[in-house]
Design a protein around this motif. Structure first.
Motif, mmCIF file in Angstrom:
data_model
loop_
_atom_site.group_PDB
_atom_site.id
_atom_site.type_symbol
_atom_site.label_atom_id
_atom_site.label_comp_id
_atom_site.label_asym_id
_atom_site.label_seq_id
_atom_site.Cartn_x
_atom_site.Cartn_y
_atom_site.Cartn_z
ATOM 1 N N GLY A 105 0.805 -1.203 0.000
ATOM 2 C CA GLY A 105 0.000 0.000 0.000
ATOM 3 C C GLY A 105 0.840 1.255 0.000
ATOM 4 N N SER A 106 0.168 2.393 -0.047
ATOM 5 C CA SER A 106 0.842 3.680 -0.168
ATOM 6 C C SER A 106 0.888 4.461 1.141
ATOM 7 C CB SER A 106 0.142 4.526 -1.236
ATOM 8 O OG SER A 106 -1.208 4.743 -0.868
ATOM 9 N N SER A 107 0.397 3.865 2.208
ATOM 10 C CA SER A 107 0.441 4.563 3.490
ATOM 11 C C SER A 107 1.858 4.599 4.028
ATOM 12 C CB SER A 107 -0.452 3.869 4.510
ATOM 13 O OG SER A 107 -0.188 4.364 5.814
ATOM 14 N N PRO A 108 2.287 5.745 4.585
ATOM 15 C CA PRO A 108 3.632 5.800 5.182
ATOM 16 C C PRO A 108 3.831 4.746 6.271
ATOM 17 C CG PRO A 108 2.730 8.003 4.963
ATOM 18 C CD PRO A 108 1.627 7.052 4.622
ATOM 19 N N TYR A 109 2.744 4.269 6.890
ATOM 20 C CA TYR A 109 2.855 3.274 7.945
ATOM 21 C C TYR A 109 3.301 1.915 7.417
ATOM 22 C CZ TYR A 109 0.405 6.799 10.604
ATOM 23 O OH TYR A 109 0.058 7.976 11.197
ATOM 24 N N GLU A 110 3.239 1.737 6.101
ATOM 25 C CA GLU A 110 3.694 0.490 5.487
ATOM 26 C C GLU A 110 5.183 0.519 5.184
ATOM 27 O OE1 GLU A 110 1.827 -2.147 5.222
ATOM 28 O OE2 GLU A 110 0.069 -1.087 6.001
#
Length: 124
Positions: A105-110
């Motif tokens: 995914g594109s979330s910074p948390y990934e």
């Protein structure tokens, strides 16, 4: 793996820049790399990602068709070629390792192991 971004600078609108993300440390691991950017006063935004082999790439909507991500594993380096730059591309650009070896995914948390960013400024 530790990452360090470089290659930023000042460019006029319509110009090009190539950013580099150099890896050090445990580079034998098969890691996915993502590029993010953070404009002044705004949240971090996903730009692009590339898997270990380079066969799979992912882009944010705002950069599709203008930016190209690639990697040279022999040099432990991931590149971000930025063409047709716009003033709204102005931001600090950072690279990071994906939390997993595959795109999640594109979330910074990934993403983990964030490197120090490099400033890109596009003048109108």
């Amino acid at each position: 793996v530790q990452l360090q971004a470089s290659g930023g600078g000042l460019v006029q609108a319509g110009g090009s820049l190539r950013l580099s993300c150099a890896a050090s440390g445990r580079t034998s691991s098969r890691y996915l790399v993502g590029w993010f950017r953070q404009p002044p006063g705004k949240e971090r935004e996903f730009v692009a990602a590339i898997n270990w082999s380079g066969a799979s790439t992912y882009y944010g909507d705002s950069v599709k068709g203008r930016f190209t991500i690639s990697r040279d594993n022999a040099k432990n380096t991931v590149y971000l070629q930025m063409n047709s730059l716009k003033p709204e591309d102005t931001a600090v650009y950072s690279c990071a390792c994906g939390r997993y070896s595959y795109y999640s995914g594109s979330s910074p948390y990934e993403y983990i192991s964030w490197g120090q960013g490099t400033q890109v400024t596009v003048s109108s």
